[in-house]
Design a protein around this motif. Structure first.
Motif, PDB file in Angstrom:
ATOM      1  N   THR A   1      -3.181   8.164  16.388  1.00 53.09           N
ATOM      2  CA  THR A   1      -2.427   8.271  15.141  1.00 53.09           C
ATOM      3  C   THR A   1      -2.702   9.612  14.465  1.00 53.09           C
ATOM      4  O   THR A   1      -3.718  10.260  14.720  1.00 53.09           O
ATOM      5  CB  THR A   1      -2.783   7.135  14.159  1.00 53.09           C
ATOM      6  N   ARG A   2      -1.790   9.973  13.583  1.00 53.04           N
ATOM      7  CA  ARG A   2      -1.945  11.212  12.808  1.00 53.04           C
ATOM      8  C   ARG A   2      -3.090  11.063  11.818  1.00 53.04           C
ATOM      9  O   ARG A   2      -3.209  10.047  11.125  1.00 53.04           O
ATOM     10  CB  ARG A   2      -0.630  11.498  12.061  1.00 53.04           C
ATOM     11  N   TYR A   3      -3.959  12.060  11.756  1.00 49.42           N
ATOM     12  CA  TYR A   3      -5.010  12.044  10.744  1.00 49.42           C
ATOM     13  C   TYR A   3      -4.427  12.559   9.429  1.00 49.42           C
ATOM     14  O   TYR A   3      -3.782  13.615   9.396  1.00 49.42           O
ATOM     15  CB  TYR A   3      -6.202  12.907  11.132  1.00 49.42           C
ATOM     16  N   ILE A   4      -4.642  11.816   8.363  1.00 51.93           N
ATOM     17  CA  ILE A   4      -4.103  12.164   7.048  1.00 51.93           C
ATOM     18  C   ILE A   4      -5.256  12.560   6.130  1.00 51.93           C
ATOM     19  O   ILE A   4      -6.121  11.721   5.826  1.00 51.93           O
ATOM     20  CB  ILE A   4      -3.335  10.982   6.434  1.00 51.93           C
ATOM     21  N   PRO A   5      -5.310  13.808   5.674  1.00 54.07           N
ATOM     22  CA  PRO A   5      -6.348  14.192   4.707  1.00 54.07           C
ATOM     23  C   PRO A   5      -6.251  13.340   3.451  1.00 54.07           C
ATOM     24  O   PRO A   5      -5.151  13.087   2.944  1.00 54.07           O
ATOM     25  CB  PRO A   5      -6.031  15.669   4.417  1.00 54.07           C
ATOM     26  N   HIS A   6      -7.395  12.895   2.946  1.00 54.61           N
ATOM     27  CA  HIS A   6      -7.378  11.995   1.795  1.00 54.61           C
ATOM     28  C   HIS A   6      -8.757  11.948   1.164  1.00 54.61           C
ATOM     29  O   HIS A   6      -9.754  12.363   1.767  1.00 54.61           O
ATOM     30  CB  HIS A   6      -6.951  10.589   2.225  1.00 54.61           C
ATOM     31  N   ASP A   7      -8.805  11.423  -0.047  1.00 49.77           N
ATOM     32  CA  ASP A   7     -10.071  11.273  -0.767  1.00 49.77           C
ATOM     33  C   ASP A   7     -10.428   9.823  -1.037  1.00 49.77           C
ATOM     34  O   ASP A   7     -11.560   9.525  -1.411  1.00 49.77           O
ATOM     35  CB  ASP A   7     -10.022  12.020  -2.105  1.00 49.77           C
ATOM     36  N   LEU A   8      -9.477   8.914  -0.877  1.00 52.26           N
ATOM     37  CA  LEU A   8      -9.722   7.514  -1.221  1.00 52.26           C
ATOM     38  C   LEU A   8      -9.607   6.618   0.009  1.00 52.26           C
ATOM     39  O   LEU A   8      -8.624   6.694   0.766  1.00 52.26           O
ATOM     40  CB  LEU A   8      -8.721   7.046  -2.278  1.00 52.26           C
ATOM     41  N   ASP A   9     -10.621   5.751   0.202  1.00 52.20           N
ATOM     42  CA  ASP A   9     -10.645   4.798   1.307  1.00 52.20           C
ATOM     43  C   ASP A   9     -10.868   3.390   0.749  1.00 52.20           C
ATOM     44  O   ASP A   9     -11.951   2.805   0.906  1.00 52.20           O
ATOM     45  CB  ASP A   9     -11.753   5.145   2.293  1.00 52.20           C
TER      46      ASP A   9
ATOM     47  N   GLY B   1     -11.312  -8.914  -4.138  1.00 51.96           N
ATOM     48  CA  GLY B   1     -11.328  -7.692  -4.920  1.00 51.96           C
ATOM     49  C   GLY B   1     -11.117  -6.458  -4.078  1.00 51.96           C
ATOM     50  O   GLY B   1     -11.034  -6.522  -2.849  1.00 51.96           O
ATOM     51  N   VAL B   2     -11.024  -5.329  -4.771  1.00 53.39           N
ATOM     52  CA  VAL B   2     -10.808  -4.025  -4.141  1.00 53.39           C
ATOM     53  C   VAL B   2     -12.026  -3.151  -4.412  1.00 53.39           C
ATOM     54  O   VAL B   2     -12.499  -3.054  -5.555  1.00 53.39           O
ATOM     55  CB  VAL B   2      -9.553  -3.331  -4.707  1.00 53.39           C
TER      56      VAL B   2
ATOM     57  N   VAL C   1     -11.652   3.211  -7.947  1.00 50.01           N
ATOM     58  CA  VAL C   1     -11.043   4.207  -8.833  1.00 50.01           C
ATOM     59  C   VAL C   1      -9.533   4.287  -8.632  1.00 50.01           C
ATOM     60  O   VAL C   1      -8.864   5.091  -9.273  1.00 50.01           O
ATOM     61  CB  VAL C   1     -11.677   5.603  -8.625  1.00 50.01           C
ATOM     62  N   THR C   2      -8.996   3.474  -7.738  1.00 51.16           N
ATOM     63  CA  THR C   2      -7.544   3.438  -7.570  1.00 51.16           C
ATOM     64  C   THR C   2      -6.888   2.909  -8.840  1.00 51.16           C
ATOM     65  O   THR C   2      -7.502   2.192  -9.640  1.00 51.16           O
ATOM     66  CB  THR C   2      -7.163   2.533  -6.382  1.00 51.16           C
ATOM     67  N   THR C   3      -5.622   3.258  -9.036  1.00 52.86           N
ATOM     68  CA  THR C   3      -4.902   2.836 -10.236  1.00 52.86           C
ATOM     69  C   THR C   3      -4.576   1.346 -10.160  1.00 52.86           C
ATOM     70  O   THR C   3      -4.608   0.724  -9.088  1.00 52.86           O
ATOM     71  CB  THR C   3      -3.589   3.619 -10.387  1.00 52.86           C
TER      72      THR C   3
ATOM     73  N   LEU D   1      -2.194  -2.816  -2.860  1.00 50.20           N
ATOM     74  CA  LEU D   1      -3.213  -3.117  -1.854  1.00 50.20           C
ATOM     75  C   LEU D   1      -3.385  -4.626  -1.691  1.00 50.20           C
ATOM     76  O   LEU D   1      -3.522  -5.142  -0.569  1.00 50.20           O
ATOM     77  CB  LEU D   1      -4.542  -2.474  -2.255  1.00 50.20           C
ATOM     78  N   LYS D   2      -3.369  -5.335  -2.790  1.00 49.59           N
ATOM     79  CA  LYS D   2      -3.503  -6.798  -2.732  1.00 49.59           C
ATOM     80  C   LYS D   2      -2.276  -7.434  -2.089  1.00 49.59           C
ATOM     81  O   LYS D   2      -2.385  -8.388  -1.308  1.00 49.59           O
ATOM     82  CB  LYS D   2      -3.730  -7.354  -4.138  1.00 49.59           C
TER      83      LYS D   2
END
Length: 474
Positions: free
Chosen positions: A238-246, A263-264, A283-285, A292-293
């Motif tokens: 798969t394509r690697y996607i640069p990101h800061d949140l996991d 929970g998240v 820290v997600t909105t 996500l849920k």
């Protein structure tokens, strides 16, 4: 009962025929989850004391836990080879991590374990086995009156397969662009064809991978050929996607309609794919958490239709533009399970079922118990973070941090305002041990009122752990 046999590295088992027992089989770092299972069974066997016997692979200097059996054939063989398998070792004993399948296989055929089960069943109608992960190599449930408190093993294996996930979740969750191939030659050809199209990197994973094993973010073809050599395997590219949140979402499936969201949390990932810990709250909105849920509930319903019952988790990433992408299902308990139990206990109405009780009812009754309620808000303002200190090279321990059994109490005190912040260092292996690469040396859990205080506690805890190790020959 007396424990005999050189295949048992340690035991402090004291069996009482008047007590109702269940078994826990898994790593020591999940030991405390069994207190919630104990409380669940006590509700159902009112008037009879319930205890558990833990069968673990962790080789420690000493154990601050009751009713432990230690089985680790790899460590045992190393100790015999190096003449340290005695009460007065002339060299450090070996502590090493073995794979889940290898451990479960060793436990399942262990004569002492089989004798223990036979003894227990003389005094109770059945014996439950609580597992962190349902694995095919665990076959004790083939014995009469032995019941696994967890997902069906065959279904769990199917949905831990990254290739199955990629194929069956099309149109259900937002998947990352990719393809499946078989064998090294096709893998090299496929990654080469994608290299220019995906300049940020290509993520390659075997069908089964966890915590960074059998997967990698690759930026050159040399990295692919060095890491992946099994010509009979299927690979997900798969394509690697640069990101800061996991972010990761923990949930429970009771049936094809009922999915409970615990929970998240935010995962801490290093080297592109190696999990080392988590933070809560995320820290997600609020909008991102809602999505996500929703995605996790949709995955849970798919699992439920397939017969999966019990705890699972879903991992995601969020890119720099705020787009959510699904990464994987963990068809098992995952690293946030214990801390979410402690968090839910403080935020939900008193007496609400906790995750192990939800799993028990899901597995045994295809439903959730009365009084089940999800956590809508973090009303007690609990913040926590974890760090799993894994050894990456062969080391020797020259210090000891006492094994702390009071993580649950730490959450309670912060929630009640008795403490502003605190951290605990858990399951430290102890001194005078040779620790092999891949082994968990210890775990830090930090609890506070804000993320800065949590991170401060994690930093201090990791600093203390580092003072207990040295390189061989240093």
């Amino acid at each position: 009962m007396q424990i005999h046999g050189g295949d048992i590295l340690y035991s402090n088992l004291e069996y009482d025929p008047d007590v109702y027992y269940f078994l826990y089989i898994g790593d020591l770092k999940n030991y405390a989850l069994n207190y919630f299972v104990k409380e669940t069974l006590e509700k159902r066997f009112s008037g009879r004391e319930v205890q558990f016997i833990a069968i673990v692979p962790d080789v420690c200097f000493q154990y601050n836990f009751s009713n432990i059996l230690v089985i680790n054939p790899v460590a045992r063989d190393d100790m015999i080879t190096n003449h340290t398998f005695s009460n007065i070792p002339t060299a450090p004993k070996t502590s090493c991590r073995i794979s889940g399948p290898q451990f479960m296989s060793a436990v399942s055929k262990n004569e002492t374990v089989l004798s223990l089960i036979e003894t227990v069943l003389k005094n109770q109608n059945e014996i439950y086995i609580n597992l962190y992960e349902s694995l095919m190599e665990m076959n004790l449930d083939s014995l009469d009156r032995v019941i696994l408190l967890g997902p069906d093993k065959k279904i769990a294996r199917k949905y831990n397969d990254k290739i199955v996930q990629f194929r069956e979740l099309q149109g259900i969750v937002p998947l990352i662009e990719g393809a499946v191939c078989r064998g090294v030659e096709e893998l090299m050809r496929m990654t080469s064809s994608f290299r220019e199209k995906w300049p940020d990197g290509i993520f390659v994973s075997g069908a089964f991978s966890a915590a960074g094993a059998n997967s990698a973010v690759t930026r050159t073809q040399e990295e692919v050929s060095a890491k992946f050599t099994d010509d009979s395997s299927e690979y997900l590219v798969t394509r690697y996607i640069p990101h800061d949140l996991d972010p990761t979402v923990l949930a429970v499936v009771a049936n094809e309609n009922d999915v409970y969201i615990a929970g998240v949390a935010d995962q801490t990932i290093v080297d592109g794919n190696r999990f080392v810990g988590s933070h809560f709250p995320s820290v997600t909105t609020r909008e991102q958490q809602q999505k996500l849920k929703e995605y996790t509930r949709a995955v849970g319903k798919l699992l439920g239709r397939s017969g999966y019952r019990g705890i699972f988790g879903c991992d995601y990433l969020i890119d720099c533009e705020g787009n959510i992408f699904f990464l994987e299902i963990n068809a098992r308990k995952q690293g946030t399970t214990l801390e979410f139990c402690f968090t839910l206990e403080q935020n939900l109405p008193k007496g609400s079922p906790m995750l192990p009780e939800l799993e028990y009812c899901a597995v045994m009754e295809n439903r959730f118990p009365e009084g089940t309620v999800e956590m809508k808000e973090n009303s007690r303002e609990i913040h926590w973070g974890t760090y799993n200190y894994k050894v990456m090279e062969e080391l020797v321990t020259n210090g000891y941090i006492p094994q702390n059994p009071y993580e649950r109490e730490t959450f309670q005190k912060v929630a009640n305002g008795e403490l502003v912040k605190d951290f605990v260092i858990l399951e430290h292996l102890g001194t005078n041990l040779k620790v092999m690469p891949g082994t968990f040396l210890s775990r830090v859990v930090s609890v506070g009122r804000c993320r800065d205080d949590v991170n401060e506690g994690l930093c201090q805890g990791v600093g203390f752990i580092k003072q207990t190790i040295q390189k061989l020959g240093a």
